[in-house]
Design a protein around this motif. Structure first.
Motif, PDB file in Angstrom:
ATOM      1  N   HIS A 157       0.868  -1.171   0.000  1.00  0.00           N
ATOM      2  CA  HIS A 157       0.000   0.000   0.000  1.00  0.00           C
ATOM      3  C   HIS A 157       0.914   1.233   0.000  1.00  0.00           C
ATOM      4  O   HIS A 157       2.136   1.106   0.095  1.00  0.00           O
ATOM      5  CB  HIS A 157      -0.884   0.032   1.249  1.00  0.00           C
ATOM      6  CG  HIS A 157      -1.797  -1.150   1.374  1.00  0.00           C
ATOM      7  ND1 HIS A 157      -2.976  -1.260   0.680  1.00  0.00           N
ATOM      8  CD2 HIS A 157      -1.693  -2.295   2.098  1.00  0.00           C
ATOM      9  CE1 HIS A 157      -3.568  -2.401   0.987  1.00  0.00           C
ATOM     10  NE2 HIS A 157      -2.806  -3.053   1.845  1.00  0.00           N
ATOM     11  N   CYS A 227      -4.720   5.751  -0.015  1.00  0.00           N
ATOM     12  CA  CYS A 227      -3.744   4.770  -0.487  1.00  0.00           C
ATOM     13  C   CYS A 227      -3.467   5.104  -1.944  1.00  0.00           C
ATOM     14  O   CYS A 227      -4.396   5.285  -2.720  1.00  0.00           O
ATOM     15  CB  CYS A 227      -4.286   3.353  -0.370  1.00  0.00           C
ATOM     16  SG  CYS A 227      -3.155   2.122  -1.045  1.00  0.00           S
ATOM     17  N   GLU A 229      -1.287   3.153  -3.886  1.00  0.00           N
ATOM     18  CA  GLU A 229      -0.683   2.016  -4.574  1.00  0.00           C
ATOM     19  C   GLU A 229      -1.829   1.075  -4.878  1.00  0.00           C
ATOM     20  O   GLU A 229      -2.493   0.603  -3.948  1.00  0.00           O
ATOM     21  CB  GLU A 229       0.335   1.319  -3.661  1.00  0.00           C
ATOM     22  CG  GLU A 229       1.013   0.116  -4.264  1.00  0.00           C
ATOM     23  CD  GLU A 229       2.012   0.487  -5.349  1.00  0.00           C
ATOM     24  OE1 GLU A 229       2.822   1.401  -5.119  1.00  0.00           O
ATOM     25  OE2 GLU A 229       1.966  -0.129  -6.419  1.00  0.00           O
ATOM     26  N   CYS A 231      -4.070  -1.656  -4.900  1.00  0.00           N
ATOM     27  CA  CYS A 231      -3.901  -2.803  -4.010  1.00  0.00           C
ATOM     28  C   CYS A 231      -5.087  -3.764  -4.089  1.00  0.00           C
ATOM     29  O   CYS A 231      -5.288  -4.565  -3.200  1.00  0.00           O
ATOM     30  CB  CYS A 231      -3.704  -2.318  -2.571  1.00  0.00           C
ATOM     31  SG  CYS A 231      -5.014  -1.255  -1.985  1.00  0.00           S
ATOM     32  N   HIS A 235      -9.410  -0.701  -3.650  1.00  0.00           N
ATOM     33  CA  HIS A 235      -8.326   0.270  -3.457  1.00  0.00           C
ATOM     34  C   HIS A 235      -8.864   1.697  -3.365  1.00  0.00           C
ATOM     35  O   HIS A 235      -8.440   2.492  -2.523  1.00  0.00           O
ATOM     36  CB  HIS A 235      -7.340   0.142  -4.609  1.00  0.00           C
ATOM     37  CG  HIS A 235      -6.459   1.317  -4.797  1.00  0.00           C
ATOM     38  ND1 HIS A 235      -5.482   1.663  -3.892  1.00  0.00           N
ATOM     39  CD2 HIS A 235      -6.415   2.261  -5.770  1.00  0.00           C
ATOM     40  CE1 HIS A 235      -4.868   2.750  -4.318  1.00  0.00           C
ATOM     41  NE2 HIS A 235      -5.426   3.139  -5.440  1.00  0.00           N
ATOM     42  N   MET A 238      -9.893   2.958  -0.059  1.00  0.00           N
ATOM     43  CA  MET A 238      -8.926   2.896   1.039  1.00  0.00           C
ATOM     44  C   MET A 238      -8.483   4.316   1.398  1.00  0.00           C
ATOM     45  O   MET A 238      -7.403   4.770   1.043  1.00  0.00           O
ATOM     46  CB  MET A 238      -7.733   2.031   0.625  1.00  0.00           C
ATOM     47  CG  MET A 238      -6.839   1.684   1.779  1.00  0.00           C
ATOM     48  SD  MET A 238      -5.732   0.378   1.349  1.00  0.00           S
ATOM     49  CE  MET A 238      -4.499   0.604   2.635  1.00  0.00           C
TER      50      MET A 238
END
Ligand code: HEC
Ligand SMILES: [Cu+2]
Length: 381
Positions: A157, A227, A229, A231, A235, A238
């Motif tokens: 992350h 976040c 990245e 993921c 995602h 997040m």
């Protein structure tokens, strides 16, 4: 031809204004990063215009009528070659030096920074305030350098606070850290505004919407934390918030409020519902019967649970306690064993509250509790 453009922008709606400008600057990093960003952008524009311009100009100037024979005309001019090689390299070295300086600033945590633990998981955040207090919101106070010591329980992350211009990857199997010093404190909304929002949320029977209200259920304005990245499936959800308190006392008062159940405020089941939201269970378990990463809590307590091992078990208090502390001991059939253990992170009181909450929302009450005692004593360590 461009008639469709306005409607294309209309789809972006309110967001176009946000994209056109930088987010608010709220940390000591922001001024440097923004300056460097614009400096590099202007250098690029400064070179792009004459390069692209002469490209078009020479294409036009030297074009020949159709059918003309192609001929080679190669010339060499040493001063020009040197000028356009050495000149831009000064700019590149300059960008490197300033970029490296900025990188080192981000890596060098000042002595005495306030340290917080952050756990990233699919798909949420848990901040450890020490003393058994955890919360998905990040709370810090203005002017205090804060170090985040970060770990991931599953995949890579990345924690990003645009207003702080601070970002760092979180890689499973190791600790990563970052730091920042917030310069702008979060305002509080009026008591009335907060009371109205809390009431409306309760009337709708929904969980708190940070997007809709733009303040936390405690009435603080916030900065976004994402976040960055990719993921997995959720995602984009997040996200959490950063609240910058005006004083350490105010921050400590907030932490205290979440450090344990206040019996005058909440029954255990009500507190369990808060833990469900706060401790990230909601990311994987629904309460409306829909399947997420894990089974819905609506069908947990009191039901026969088919296990991956082939046997079944009744989801009583001990089964739920075990599922929270040792999730891999009994894996529900049809699910991956991806639930993180909450051993050492939830107190027995917290677990009791969660069990009471699961009881209160279950679609089933066990008729007879005839689990043999042996099933209760084989808790693995
Ligand atoms: C990363 C996703 C994830 C998170 C976060 C998570 N769980 Fe789970 N949980 C699962 C999965 C997947 C299963 C099913 C597989 C298994 O039994 O381990 C499960 C199973 C369970 C079960 C057994 C359910 C049943 O119906 O048999 C309970 C109880 C449970 N979790 C409680 C919790 C509580 C309480 C929290 C928050 C403190 C939590 N979980 C957080 C993924 C998660
Ligand atoms: Cu992520």
């Amino acid at each position: 031809m461009f008639a469709s453009l306005p409607s294309a922008f209309a789809i972006l709606g309110d967001y176009t204004a946000d994209y056109a400008s930088f987010p608010e600057s709220a940390s000591t990093f922001a001024a440097d990063i923004d300056w460097l960003y614009w400096a590099i952008t202007w250098v690029c524009i400064f070179f792009f215009i004459p390069i692209a311009g002469s490209l078009f100009y020479f294409t036009y100037k030297y074009h020949k009528p159709k059918g003309a024979k192609a001929e080679s005309n190669v010339a060499h001019n040493t001063p020009i070659e040197l000028a356009w090689s050495i000149g831009p390299s000064f700019f590149l070295v300059g960008m490197f030096v300033l970029g490296a300086k900025s990188y080192l600033d981000h890596r060098t945590v000042p002595d005495g920074a306030n340290e917080l633990g952050v756990q990233a998981f699919k798909w949420g955040w848990t901040v450890d305030y020490g003393g058994g207090t955890f919360h998905p919101e990040l709370h810090i106070y203005v002017g205090e350098p804060t170090k985040l010591s970060m770990r991931s329980s599953d995949v890579i992350h990345s924690l990003y606070v645009p207003a702080f211009r601070a970002k760092k990857d979180i890689v499973p199997g190791r600790y990563n850290y970052m730091w920042f010093k917030p310069t702008v404190a979060s305002e509080m909304v009026s008591e009335d505004e907060l009371a109205d929002a809390l009431k409306e949320t309760q009337d709708l029977g929904e969980s708190w919407s940070y997007d809709k209200w733009q303040f936390t259920p405690d009435g603080y304005r916030f900065f976004d934390l994402y976040c960055t990245e990719y993921c997995g499936k959720n995602h984009s959800e997040m996200q959490t918030v950063v609240v910058v308190h005006k004083t350490l006392d105010d921050l400590n008062a907030w932490i205290k409020k979440y450090s344990q159940r206040d019996p005058s405020q909440d029954t255990p089941a009500q507190y369990g519902e808060k833990l469900y939201a706060r401790r990230g269970c909601s990311g994987c378990h629904s309460v409306d019967g829909s399947k997420r990463v894990g089974p819905s809590f609506k069908e947990s307590y009191g039901n026969q649970r088919p296990l991956a091992s082939g046997s079944t078990d009744t989801a009583d208090e001990n089964y739920i306690r075990e599922s929270i502390l040792y999730p891999k001991a009994k894996v529900v059939a049809g699910y991956q064993p991806v639930m993180p253990s909450y051993k050492g992170q939830l107190s027995e009181d917290d677990i009791y509250s969660l069990v009471e909450y699961l009881k209160s929302i279950s679609d089933h009450t066990p008729t007879s509790k005839t689990t043999e005692p042996s099933a209760e004593s084989d808790t693995p360590e």
